[in-house]
Design an enzyme around this catalytic site. Structure first.
Site, PDB file in Angstrom:
ATOM      1  N   HIS A   1       0.823  -1.217   0.000  1.00 31.33           N
ATOM      2  CA  HIS A   1       0.000   0.000   0.000  1.00 31.33           C
ATOM      3  C   HIS A   1       0.857   1.268   0.000  1.00 31.33           C
ATOM      4  O   HIS A   1       2.057   1.249   0.301  1.00 31.33           O
ATOM      5  CB  HIS A   1      -0.908   0.010   1.233  1.00 31.33           C
TER       6      HIS A   1
ATOM      7  N   GLU B   1      -2.547  -6.825   7.462  1.00 31.33           N
ATOM      8  CA  GLU B   1      -1.229  -6.791   8.088  1.00 31.33           C
ATOM      9  C   GLU B   1      -1.212  -7.624   9.361  1.00 31.33           C
ATOM     10  O   GLU B   1      -2.253  -7.945   9.944  1.00 31.33           O
ATOM     11  CB  GLU B   1      -0.834  -5.338   8.381  1.00 31.33           C
TER      12      GLU B   1
END
Length: 202
Positions: free
Chosen positions: A12, A85
């Site tokens: 990201h 994550e």
């Protein structure tokens, strides 16, 4: 025998916590202005590639990056929570210096600490591997793009390469591009890791 499937892995864009070296983990921290620009840059960079589908974590920093890439490429964007994550438990929100002050060598090889709510590396690697394999099984022979997180991508790379790539070896910058192939016999090949050409000198 299966079919060869190409998987492009993108981290990201930048968040303010990235810049502050603050551990995000499962916290939903949005893209910064720089991160939005990075998402645009990687979307432009990848828009001509023949992707079949884009997958991402549900966390907004990955979701927003993937949304822009999918829009530029003109393909569907799907969400898979297994791509999120690593959960760092009570350490989320701490800076790197704060963590090392309490847990020296926290990121050191083989170092184990008992941190409330911490997802182990082994758990993360298993989750990341399961998520990517699930995607590949749904799109055999295709070219798929996955937008996820640095820790998650590195854990997956570690798991398919026996530690030659990934955690402890590669540092993945924001919107870095890595590519792997799931071969016909089920084995994996790593083509490239951590490319950021699209960011220029930024």
């Amino acid at each position: 025998m299966g079919e060869k499937t190409i998987v492009t892995l993108v981290r990201h864009g930048e968040t303010v916590w990235n810049r502050e070296l603050r551990l995000q983990g499962s916290q939903d921290i949005p893209l910064s202005e720089v991160g939005l620009a990075q998402a645009e840059a990687v979307a432009v960079h990848l828009r001509e590639e023949p992707f079949h589908v884009v997958y991402s974590s549900h966390l907004s920093r990955a979701h927003k990056t993937a949304e822009r890439v999918a829009e530029a490429a003109g393909v569907e964007h799907r969400v898979l929570e297994g791509l999120m994550e690593r959960s760092y438990g009570e350490l989320e929100g701490w800076t790197r210096d704060e963590i090392l002050a309490k847990y020296p060598d926290f990121w050191g090889p083989g170092k184990k600490y008992s941190v409330p709510g911490l997802e182990s590396f082994e758990e993360l690697a298993a989750r990341a591997s399961k998520a990517v394999h699930e995607i590949v099984e749904q799109h055999p022979g295709r070219n798929v793009l996955v937008v996820s997180h640095g820790g998650t991508i590195n854990a997956f790379l570690h798991s398919i390469s026996g530690g030659e790539y990934g955690a402890g070896v590669n540092k993945l910058g924001n919107t870095s591009v890595s590519r792997v192939v799931r071969n016909e016999d089920g084995s994996w090949s790593v083509l490239e890791v951590g490319r950021v050409d699209h960011l220029g000198d930024a």
